[in-house]
Motif scaffolding. Sequence first.
Motif, PDB file in Angstrom:
ATOM      1  N   GLN A 165       7.827  -7.700  19.226  1.00  0.00           N
ATOM      2  CA  GLN A 165       9.141  -7.680  19.859  1.00  0.00           C
ATOM      3  C   GLN A 165       8.629  -7.680  21.294  1.00  0.00           C
ATOM      4  N   LYS A 166       7.600  -6.907  21.795  1.00  0.00           N
ATOM      5  CA  LYS A 166       7.295  -6.733  23.175  1.00  0.00           C
ATOM      6  C   LYS A 166       6.605  -8.088  23.819  1.00  0.00           C
ATOM      7  N   VAL A 167       6.017  -8.858  22.966  1.00  0.00           N
ATOM      8  CA  VAL A 167       5.567 -10.184  23.257  1.00  0.00           C
ATOM      9  C   VAL A 167       6.690 -10.780  23.869  1.00  0.00           C
ATOM     10  N   VAL A 168       7.691 -10.917  22.910  1.00  0.00           N
ATOM     11  CA  VAL A 168       9.010 -11.743  23.432  1.00  0.00           C
ATOM     12  C   VAL A 168       9.870 -11.150  24.419  1.00  0.00           C
TER      13      VAL A 168
ATOM     14  N   LEU B  63      15.947 -14.547  22.983  1.00  0.00           N
ATOM     15  CA  LEU B  63      17.614 -15.060  22.472  1.00  0.00           C
ATOM     16  C   LEU B  63      18.379 -13.716  22.918  1.00  0.00           C
ATOM     17  N   ALA B  64      19.552 -14.049  23.383  1.00  0.00           N
ATOM     18  CA  ALA B  64      20.277 -13.038  24.111  1.00  0.00           C
ATOM     19  C   ALA B  64      21.113 -12.216  22.698  1.00  0.00           C
ATOM     20  N   ASP B  65      21.208 -12.677  21.610  1.00  0.00           N
ATOM     21  CA  ASP B  65      22.145 -12.263  20.612  1.00  0.00           C
ATOM     22  C   ASP B  65      21.301 -11.484  19.438  1.00  0.00           C
ATOM     23  N   VAL B  66      19.971 -11.453  19.219  1.00  0.00           N
ATOM     24  CA  VAL B  66      19.267 -11.163  18.226  1.00  0.00           C
ATOM     25  C   VAL B  66      17.667 -10.933  18.650  1.00  0.00           C
ATOM     26  N   ILE B  67      17.064 -10.027  17.966  1.00  0.00           N
ATOM     27  CA  ILE B  67      15.815  -9.587  18.593  1.00  0.00           C
ATOM     28  C   ILE B  67      15.024 -10.241  17.733  1.00  0.00           C
ATOM     29  N   VAL B  68      14.007 -11.010  18.557  1.00  0.00           N
ATOM     30  CA  VAL B  68      13.094 -12.201  18.143  1.00  0.00           C
ATOM     31  C   VAL B  68      11.579 -11.390  18.074  1.00  0.00           C
ATOM     32  N   CYS B  69      10.884 -11.433  17.148  1.00  0.00           N
ATOM     33  CA  CYS B  69       9.423 -10.871  17.237  1.00  0.00           C
ATOM     34  C   CYS B  69       8.519 -12.004  16.988  1.00  0.00           C
ATOM     35  N   GLY B  70       7.658 -12.342  17.966  1.00  0.00           N
ATOM     36  CA  GLY B  70       6.780 -13.425  17.921  1.00  0.00           C
ATOM     37  C   GLY B  70       5.496 -13.131  18.631  1.00  0.00           C
TER      38      GLY B  70
ATOM     39  N   PHE C 193       2.831 -20.908  18.023  1.00  0.00           N
ATOM     40  CA  PHE C 193       3.597 -19.744  18.174  1.00  0.00           C
ATOM     41  C   PHE C 193       4.101 -19.493  16.660  1.00  0.00           C
ATOM     42  N   ILE C 194       4.027 -18.040  16.400  1.00  0.00           N
ATOM     43  CA  ILE C 194       4.701 -17.662  14.935  1.00  0.00           C
ATOM     44  C   ILE C 194       5.612 -16.513  15.528  1.00  0.00           C
ATOM     45  N   ALA C 195       6.888 -16.584  14.621  1.00  0.00           N
ATOM     46  CA  ALA C 195       8.017 -15.499  14.908  1.00  0.00           C
ATOM     47  C   ALA C 195       8.590 -15.272  13.764  1.00  0.00           C
ATOM     48  N   PHE C 196       9.640 -14.267  13.705  1.00  0.00           N
ATOM     49  CA  PHE C 196      10.511 -14.023  12.833  1.00  0.00           C
ATOM     50  C   PHE C 196      11.664 -13.356  13.559  1.00  0.00           C
ATOM     51  N   ALA C 197      12.925 -13.622  12.779  1.00  0.00           N
ATOM     52  CA  ALA C 197      14.292 -12.635  13.349  1.00  0.00           C
ATOM     53  C   ALA C 197      15.151 -12.786  12.224  1.00  0.00           C
TER      54      ALA C 197
ATOM     55  N   ARG D  37      14.682  -8.819  13.839  1.00  0.00           N
ATOM     56  CA  ARG D  37      13.499  -7.600  13.801  1.00  0.00           C
ATOM     57  C   ARG D  37      13.899  -6.952  12.268  1.00  0.00           C
ATOM     58  N   ASP D  38      14.997  -6.502  12.013  1.00  0.00           N
ATOM     59  CA  ASP D  38      15.146  -5.988  10.834  1.00  0.00           C
ATOM     60  C   ASP D  38      16.006  -6.635   9.974  1.00  0.00           C
ATOM     61  N   ASN D  39      15.661  -6.598   8.675  1.00  0.00           N
ATOM     62  CA  ASN D  39      16.294  -7.747   7.634  1.00  0.00           C
ATOM     63  C   ASN D  39      15.993  -8.919   7.968  1.00  0.00           C
ATOM     64  N   PRO D  40      14.915  -9.296   8.266  1.00  0.00           N
ATOM     65  CA  PRO D  40      14.584 -10.747   8.841  1.00  0.00           C
ATOM     66  C   PRO D  40      14.972 -11.856   7.812  1.00  0.00           C
ATOM     67  N   LYS D  41      15.814 -12.948   8.416  1.00  0.00           N
ATOM     68  CA  LYS D  41      16.403 -13.973   7.736  1.00  0.00           C
ATOM     69  C   LYS D  41      15.373 -15.371   7.930  1.00  0.00           C
ATOM     70  N   ILE D  42      14.503 -15.302   8.621  1.00  0.00           N
ATOM     71  CA  ILE D  42      13.542 -16.570   8.868  1.00  0.00           C
ATOM     72  C   ILE D  42      12.285 -16.225   9.703  1.00  0.00           C
ATOM     73  N   ALA D  43      11.204 -16.731   9.202  1.00  0.00           N
ATOM     74  CA  ALA D  43       9.886 -16.748   9.661  1.00  0.00           C
ATOM     75  C   ALA D  43       9.695 -18.063  10.302  1.00  0.00           C
ATOM     76  N   VAL D  44       8.758 -18.460  11.207  1.00  0.00           N
ATOM     77  CA  VAL D  44       8.544 -19.780  11.773  1.00  0.00           C
ATOM     78  C   VAL D  44       7.132 -19.764  12.136  1.00  0.00           C
ATOM     79  N   SER D  45       6.525 -20.881  11.806  1.00  0.00           N
ATOM     80  CA  SER D  45       4.976 -21.186  12.790  1.00  0.00           C
ATOM     81  C   SER D  45       5.271 -22.487  13.162  1.00  0.00           C
TER      82      SER D  45
END
Length: 457
Positions: free
Chosen positions: A361-364, A375-382, A399-403, A405-413
């Motif tokens: 989260q701090k990275v982003v 992103l303005a409306d959701v916490i992205v961790c990457g 880059f890898i990420a998920f969002a 932060r809590d109850n993540p719906k998508i993880a991306v590489s």
Amino acid sequence: TRAYQSPTLANALGYVSEISKESLARDASGIYKQGDYVGQSGIEAYYEEQLRGKRGVRFKLRNVKGIEKGSFKNGEYDTLSTPGANLYTGIDIDLQQYGEFLMKGKAGSVVAIEPATGEILSIVSGPSYDPTLLTGRNYSSNFKLISNDSLKPLFNRPLMAQYRPGSIFKIAQAMTALQEKVITPDTRIRCDRSIINCHGAHTNEDLRGAIANSCNPYFHNVLRRMLNKGIVNDPYEDTRIGLEEWDKHIMSFGFGSRLGVDLPNEKDGLIPTPAYYDRAYRNKPWKFSNIYSIAIGEGENLVVPIQMANFAATIANRGYYYTPHLIKAIGENGKPLPQYTERHYTSIDSSYFMIAVDAMQKVVEEGTGQYRARLADVIVCGKTGTVQNAPPLFDHSVFIAFAPRDNPKIAVSVYVEDAGQGARAAASIASLMIEKYLFGETKRPHIEQYVLNNKFE
């Protein structure tokens, strides 16, 4: 024959063509005949048995002149053909098309997974091709054209390309070091750039800060602590013992072996072991100073893009993953396939994953990925990564990420070849994919245009 509603998902779907004489000779089942069409790649090949159905037979009665006289014994020996089963995927077609749109003019991959199920939401290989080209009467000429393309559109990069992971691997290093208790979240290490080069204005970070600022000297020191614990006085043997423990933890994330994705030709990647270095050094001694580049995801480490998306999903789940898969059910009332409902736990205590989540989260929000991934409306961790490439080519952008932060719906590489820093091309594409999936559109047309311009400066 095959028909497609949209020219997308080509490498994942695969293609069919007439069975070869060699394949026919190997067919011990006797199911196939010359002229039959079979899956040659992708889903078509992996699920060939489910897709092919069963052949029907009709016996006709003919007289000595060959004139048909009706069914033999009123059809007593006739059998009906059975169509193949329908396959149901987890693919979000809008997200898939958007990913392919963003990857136009680029080489690389985008993989998106739903962490809660392991279902693959999008799997983009760039460059790709229009799947309709490999159907119908022009198949042969089109196949020759596509297969001779120097950009290799038939090469399924998400499963077959093997890259160094770069700095995104530092999260796995951090988790392993915490589990081995050679550091704590509060451990501070000076950024001594005389040992290994670094970037950015930071000097004495704790673990979260070291991840956020991607501090190379920090993780160089961390790996030394893991591999040289002083279990024996011989530094060579001490490194060997440490590396064996390191391997166990790193491989528990799914690195270094096939995950079992339901597509053919998945590659293993590489996590170096003592046996590997014995071969590499031709049985001459080696120690930490010979192999320390693996600390920052360089050196002998190799990963496949699907493994990095799965790694992001593992962090999102706080320590476990489901095998990534395209097909969630076979047949209209099919249940999830059992091999894709099993949780695979890492060797790392789940409590340590909160450190990784905080750091990502701090990275982003304030670190290396803050400008384009936030992103303005959701916490992205990457986590950003810039993977070394052979000069004069630019480095690979990762880059890898998920969002959320809590109850993540998508993880991306995301891997974009020859595109430079991870905070540029890869971070931009990953955040756009997340935004598209969660909100249905992007509210940042300037970032989208930046990606489409293909000038990552």
